[in-house]
Design a protein around this motif. Structure first.
Motif, PDB file in Angstrom:
ATOM      1  N   SER A 188       2.090  -8.104   3.252  1.00  0.00           N
ATOM      2  CA  SER A 188       2.549  -7.326   2.098  1.00  0.00           C
ATOM      3  C   SER A 188       3.966  -6.878   2.411  1.00  0.00           C
ATOM      4  O   SER A 188       4.195  -6.097   3.336  1.00  0.00           O
ATOM      5  N   ARG A 192       5.806  -8.100  -2.902  1.00  0.00           N
ATOM      6  CA  ARG A 192       5.188  -9.415  -2.851  1.00  0.00           C
ATOM      7  C   ARG A 192       4.033  -9.447  -1.858  1.00  0.00           C
ATOM      8  O   ARG A 192       3.957  -8.649  -0.922  1.00  0.00           O
ATOM      9  N   LEU A 193       3.166 -10.438  -2.070  1.00  0.00           N
ATOM     10  CA  LEU A 193       2.133 -10.797  -1.102  1.00  0.00           C
ATOM     11  C   LEU A 193       2.418 -12.233  -0.693  1.00  0.00           C
ATOM     12  O   LEU A 193       2.545 -13.117  -1.552  1.00  0.00           O
ATOM     13  N   ALA A 213       2.024  -1.034  -1.671  1.00  0.00           N
ATOM     14  CA  ALA A 213       0.625  -1.024  -1.217  1.00  0.00           C
ATOM     15  C   ALA A 213       0.362   0.146  -0.286  1.00  0.00           C
ATOM     16  O   ALA A 213       1.214   0.544   0.516  1.00  0.00           O
ATOM     17  N   LEU A 216      -4.175  -2.989   2.947  1.00  0.00           N
ATOM     18  CA  LEU A 216      -4.403  -4.408   2.691  1.00  0.00           C
ATOM     19  C   LEU A 216      -5.639  -4.856   3.451  1.00  0.00           C
ATOM     20  O   LEU A 216      -5.778  -4.575   4.646  1.00  0.00           O
ATOM     21  N   LEU A 227      -5.458  -5.298  -2.232  1.00  0.00           N
ATOM     22  CA  LEU A 227      -4.443  -4.291  -1.963  1.00  0.00           C
ATOM     23  C   LEU A 227      -4.811  -3.026  -2.708  1.00  0.00           C
ATOM     24  O   LEU A 227      -5.203  -3.080  -3.880  1.00  0.00           O
TER      25      LEU A 227
END
Length: 263
Positions: A188, A192-193, A213, A216, A227
């Protein structure tokens, strides 16, 4: 398991029969458990134990112990008495080695300790900027986030022989978790992931436009990442193959801790 005296009992719960559990060990009076990790073969647990609240300064300690689940035998393999504490990372049963962070009172990782099942220890200082909570193991390899910009990867038995995977200078890594079933790392970062190869290489974008986040979790089959946001008040599940995201239904609940189970 927590008792009125603190976390004193170690038990294994069957997720298919949550009313059934197997007690493994009970700590001595004046002790409490602080963390536990499964061994690589799922046949043992490495635990950290410290003096429970109320003990005098002369009794303060942090111990690293290993529990063999079939026999329920427990052995202490290392102990600290300087105010730092052990955070177990992984137990490689094949190599007969336990890896643990040594954390300062503020949660910063200050050293990495490799302890043999024979209690022989090799300790390596860790650089500033590593939170002990970021150190994660997949059973044989370990990762940690360094200063929010680098994911460092090493084997349980050798911190010195590590690899570094970097983010862009203007971005910060929030969380990094192993992706089960392979050598990928779910990261994370910013909004974005992504999935990063632990051996190095191109980063694969999974999803973008995400809020900051709070935690996670990656499912044990490596298919889904969850998330949580807003201190656990909302969450989203992301398919790591397709990038499809779906909100986790919440009705005033709050995610306090996320756990996953091996199928």
């Amino acid at each position: 398991m927590t008792t009125p005296a603190g976390a004193q009992e170690l038990r294994v719960f069957d997720v298919t029969a949550p009313d059934q559990d197997t007690p493994l060990t009970t700590l001595l009076p004046g002790e409490r458990g602080t963390a536990a990790v499964w061994s690589s073969d799922r046949g043992g647990v490495a635990v950290s134990v410290e003096a429970s609240a109320g003990g005098g300064a002369e009794t303060q300690f942090s111990a690293l112990r290993v529990v063999d689940t079939p026999t329920r035998s427990i052995r202490e393999i290392a102990r600290l008495s300087d105010g730092d504490r052990f955070v177990p990372v992984g137990w490689d049963r094949g190599a007969q080695l336990v890896g643990a962070c040594i954390a300062a009172p503020d949660g910063t990782a200050v050293a990495y300790d490799v302890v043999g099942e024979d209690a022989q220890s090799a300790r390596t200082p860790m650089e500033p900027g590593i939170a002990a909570s970021s150190v994660q193991s997949n059973g044989s390899a370990v990762l940690a986030i360094v200063n929010g910009t680098v994911v460092r990867v090493w084997t349980i038995g050798s911190y010195g022989d590590h690899r570094e995977l970097g983010a862009r200078p203007d971005e910060r890594i929030a969380f990094a978790r192993w992706k089960p079933g392979g050598t990928g790392i779910v990261v994370s970062i910013a909004d974005r992931l992504e999935v990063w190869p632990s051996q190095g290489g191109d980063h694969r974008l999974v999803a973008s436009g995400l809020p900051a986040a709070a935690d996670l979790l990656v499912s044990t089959d490596g298919a889904i990442a969850v998330l949580s946001f807003d201190s656990g008040r909302s969450a989203v599940a992301v398919d790591l193959a397709s990038g499809r995201a779906a909100a986790v239904p919440m009705a005033g609940e709050r995610v306090l801790a996320a756990i996953s189970f091996r199928g």
